[in-house]
Motif scaffolding. Structure first.
Motif, mmCIF file in Angstrom:
data_model
loop_
_atom_site.group_PDB
_atom_site.id
_atom_site.type_symbol
_atom_site.label_atom_id
_atom_site.label_comp_id
_atom_site.label_asym_id
_atom_site.label_seq_id
_atom_site.Cartn_x
_atom_site.Cartn_y
_atom_site.Cartn_z
ATOM 1 N N ASP A 185 30.916 54.434 -45.089
ATOM 2 C CA ASP A 185 31.650 54.912 -43.673
ATOM 3 C C ASP A 185 32.749 54.063 -42.994
ATOM 4 O O ASP A 185 33.349 54.931 -42.681
ATOM 5 C CB ASP A 185 30.353 53.422 -43.270
ATOM 6 C CG ASP A 185 29.015 54.086 -42.847
ATOM 7 O OD1 ASP A 185 28.449 55.066 -43.268
ATOM 8 O OD2 ASP A 185 27.580 53.283 -43.028
ATOM 9 N N HIS A 189 35.773 57.006 -43.084
ATOM 10 C CA HIS A 189 35.489 57.643 -41.597
ATOM 11 C C HIS A 189 37.576 57.915 -40.924
ATOM 12 O O HIS A 189 37.909 59.060 -40.349
ATOM 13 C CB HIS A 189 34.939 56.764 -40.233
ATOM 14 C CG HIS A 189 35.916 56.934 -38.944
ATOM 15 N ND1 HIS A 189 35.717 57.545 -37.983
ATOM 16 C CD2 HIS A 189 36.842 55.403 -38.635
ATOM 17 C CE1 HIS A 189 36.327 56.342 -36.749
ATOM 18 N NE2 HIS A 189 37.660 56.219 -37.353
ATOM 19 N N SER A 190 38.054 56.692 -41.487
ATOM 20 C CA SER A 190 39.754 56.498 -41.690
ATOM 21 C C SER A 190 39.957 57.825 -42.582
ATOM 22 O O SER A 190 41.309 58.601 -41.791
ATOM 23 C CB SER A 190 40.031 55.132 -42.576
ATOM 24 O OG SER A 190 39.064 54.401 -41.750
ATOM 25 N N THR A 192 38.993 61.050 -42.735
ATOM 26 C CA THR A 192 38.351 61.588 -41.988
ATOM 27 C C THR A 192 39.999 61.923 -40.712
ATOM 28 O O THR A 192 40.202 62.964 -40.253
ATOM 29 C CB THR A 192 36.936 62.110 -41.579
ATOM 30 O OG1 THR A 192 36.226 62.303 -42.527
ATOM 31 C CG2 THR A 192 37.235 63.608 -40.405
ATOM 32 N N VAL A 193 39.835 60.730 -40.573
ATOM 33 C CA VAL A 193 40.701 60.979 -39.056
ATOM 34 C C VAL A 193 42.047 61.594 -39.785
ATOM 35 O O VAL A 193 43.206 61.305 -39.255
ATOM 36 C CB VAL A 193 41.297 59.386 -38.698
ATOM 37 C CG1 VAL A 193 41.834 59.106 -37.729
ATOM 38 C CG2 VAL A 193 39.520 59.393 -38.141
ATOM 39 N N SER A 222 45.837 54.545 -39.439
ATOM 40 C CA SER A 222 44.419 54.501 -39.814
ATOM 41 C C SER A 222 43.962 54.296 -40.926
ATOM 42 O O SER A 222 43.126 53.306 -41.842
ATOM 43 C CB SER A 222 44.187 55.945 -39.707
ATOM 44 O OG SER A 222 44.153 55.915 -38.515
ATOM 45 N N VAL A 261 39.186 57.798 -32.659
ATOM 46 C CA VAL A 261 38.966 59.634 -32.755
ATOM 47 C C VAL A 261 39.389 60.697 -31.199
ATOM 48 O O VAL A 261 39.483 61.569 -31.541
ATOM 49 C CB VAL A 261 37.212 59.545 -32.239
ATOM 50 C CG1 VAL A 261 36.573 58.782 -33.554
ATOM 51 C CG2 VAL A 261 36.713 58.911 -31.182
ATOM 52 N N GLN A 292 30.463 55.139 -35.890
ATOM 53 C CA GLN A 292 31.507 55.711 -36.539
ATOM 54 C C GLN A 292 31.103 56.728 -36.906
ATOM 55 O O GLN A 292 31.973 57.428 -36.969
ATOM 56 C CB GLN A 292 32.136 54.249 -37.329
ATOM 57 C CG GLN A 292 33.265 54.482 -38.517
ATOM 58 C CD GLN A 292 33.623 53.535 -39.309
ATOM 59 O OE1 GLN A 292 32.711 52.802 -40.056
ATOM 60 N NE2 GLN A 292 35.024 53.021 -39.539
ATOM 61 N N GLU A 293 30.082 56.777 -37.941
ATOM 62 C CA GLU A 293 29.696 57.795 -38.648
ATOM 63 C C GLU A 293 29.642 58.740 -38.134
ATOM 64 O O GLU A 293 29.223 59.700 -38.394
ATOM 65 C CB GLU A 293 28.565 57.443 -39.454
ATOM 66 C CG GLU A 293 28.276 58.131 -40.687
ATOM 67 C CD GLU A 293 29.022 58.453 -41.910
ATOM 68 O OE1 GLU A 293 28.582 59.725 -42.339
ATOM 69 O OE2 GLU A 293 29.841 57.689 -42.241
ATOM 70 N N THR A 296 32.260 60.094 -37.135
ATOM 71 C CA THR A 296 33.169 61.420 -38.492
ATOM 72 C C THR A 296 32.667 62.509 -38.602
ATOM 73 O O THR A 296 33.180 63.412 -38.688
ATOM 74 C CB THR A 296 32.789 59.645 -39.390
ATOM 75 O OG1 THR A 296 33.611 59.089 -39.051
ATOM 76 C CG2 THR A 296 33.618 60.461 -40.873
ATOM 77 N N ARG A 300 34.135 65.983 -38.446
ATOM 78 C CA ARG A 300 34.100 66.689 -40.196
ATOM 79 C C ARG A 300 33.703 68.247 -39.782
ATOM 80 O O ARG A 300 34.585 68.862 -40.018
ATOM 81 C CB ARG A 300 33.131 66.019 -40.783
ATOM 82 C CG ARG A 300 33.261 66.424 -42.588
ATOM 83 C CD ARG A 300 32.751 66.015 -43.424
ATOM 84 N NE ARG A 300 32.878 64.211 -43.604
ATOM 85 C CZ ARG A 300 32.583 63.535 -43.313
ATOM 86 N NH1 ARG A 300 31.188 63.334 -42.856
ATOM 87 N NH2 ARG A 300 33.318 62.555 -43.400
#
Length: 376
Positions: A185, A189-190, A192-193, A222, A261, A292-293, A296, A300
């Motif tokens: 998790d 997230h980080s 992906t951003v 990030s 995001v 968060q997930e 994300t 994605r």
């Protein structure tokens, strides 16, 4: 199997008892030293050869092995007490180490020897059946009872050890799952951003357009956040204190998440319902990770979509809803992200659904029960 100090001590005590009896009573007979030596040897090796050690004591009470004596005009038995003690010790050993069991020939042989000894005692002195019960039968029954108790204790100890081992394995597996879920998790997230924002930078460079400085700063931020949370998680795994670690995430840090995001291209609308109440730290972290997930996954899989996030407090607990209109934010139910979200909800007795919407997009809805009187 080898001799124990208790074997030597018992044999020494038996010999001392026999010598004391002979010295104080002085019963007639010249062969008692040899018989005492043989009996002591049998007592010494009784645990190694219990059935062989008992065999002589089955026929020992027969008149052939002692000489009748005449006392006060009546014939009586010239039989030493230490002989009875030696026989009882060995018969007890047979019951203790060779108990009867189905299909065990040695155990059945031990029973046969005890029955034979009982009959010999009874035939030798028909007027005293209690002696036939006391000397050969009682020590055997005592030995069998202690053998059964020892076996049950060993089985119980083995069961407890197996339970502790199984519990330890389950605890290790649960901890591994927790660590994997937390790292997934946090890092997913980080990263992906960062990937999305780096893609924006690359496309602007390819088109010859200027790169926004704030976009690069967001990528750097990030990355720093991912490294910080990774250090915090690893520090907790190593048992380090949390004084110098970054504060754990929670619902109070959702605004930072929404801002992150949004910079990555999502349009996020937030709605809060109900009166916020105290949330236990573990549920607080899990609620943040679920949101968060879900975001994300939108980044994605759904691109630049519009997302509505609802955070509601009600009588049945904390409700979370993350809905997007840009296409499925996850494919099927086999992704690690969806599995992790469901595990987080189930850990506290909650529930989570993740499914496509009929009108398009994808919806993640979760309910986390809040304990009464919990404090954050």
């Amino acid at each position: 199997m080898r001799l124990r100090p208790t074997d030597l001590a018992l044999t020494g005590g038996f010999v001392l008892f026999g010598l004391t009896e002979e010295y104080l009573i002085g019963m007639p007979g010249r062969w008692w030293p040899a018989v005492l030596a043989i009996s002591a040897a049998l007592v010494l090796v009784r645990r190694f050869y219990p059935l062989l050690a008992m065999a002589p004591h089955v026929i020992e009470p027969l008149p052939f092995f002692y000489r009748p004596a005449v006392i006060a005009g009546e014939q009586t038995v010239n039989f030493r007490l230490w002989q009875l003690v030696g026989a009882m010790i060995i018969i007890y050993t047979v019951g203790r180490y060779v108990p009867p069991a189905r299909g065990d020939r040695r155990g059945l042989t031990g029973v046969a020897l005890v029955v034979a000894a009982f009959l010999v005692y009874l035939l030798n002195d028909p007027g005293d059946p209690m002696a036939a019960l006391f000397f050969p039968v009682a020590p055997y029954v005592l030995g069998v009872a202690l053998s059964v108790q020892a076996r049950r204790s060993a089985d119980a100890a083995s069961a407890r050890a197996a339970f502790r081992e199984q519990h330890a394995r389950e605890a290790v597996m649960e901890e591994r799952v927790r660590i994997a879920r937390e790292l997934h998790d946090m890092v997913a997230h980080s990263v992906t951003v960062m990937v999305i924002q780096a893609g924006v930078v690359r496309r602007r460079l390819d088109a010859g357009l200027p790169v926004d400085r704030e976009l690069l700063e967001t990528i750097e931020s990030s990355g720093r956040e991912a490294v910080g949370e990774l250090r915090r998680t690893l520090g907790l795994l190593r048992g380090e204190g949390t004084d110098t670690a970054q504060a754990p995430v929670g619902l109070d840090r959702l605004d930072d998440l929404f801002a992150q995001v949004r910079e990555a291209g999502l349009t996020v609308t937030v709605r809060r319902e109900g009166e916020p109440g105290p949330v236990p730290p573990a549920i607080d972290v899990s609620a943040y990770r679920i949101v968060q997930e879900a975001l994300t996954n939108v980044l994605r899989h759904a691109g630049h979509a519009r997302v509505g996030v609802t955070i509601g407090f009600s009588g049945d607990g904390l409700r979370l809803e993350i809905v997007n209109d840009g296409g499925p934010a996850a494919v099927g139910g086999g992704g690690q992200g969806l599995i992790g979200m469901r595990e987080r909800a189930a850990l506290f007795g909650g529930e989570l659904t993740a499914e496509p919407r009929p009108e398009g997009g994808f919806a993640v809805r979760a309910r986390l029960p809040l304990p009464v009187g919990a404090s954050r």
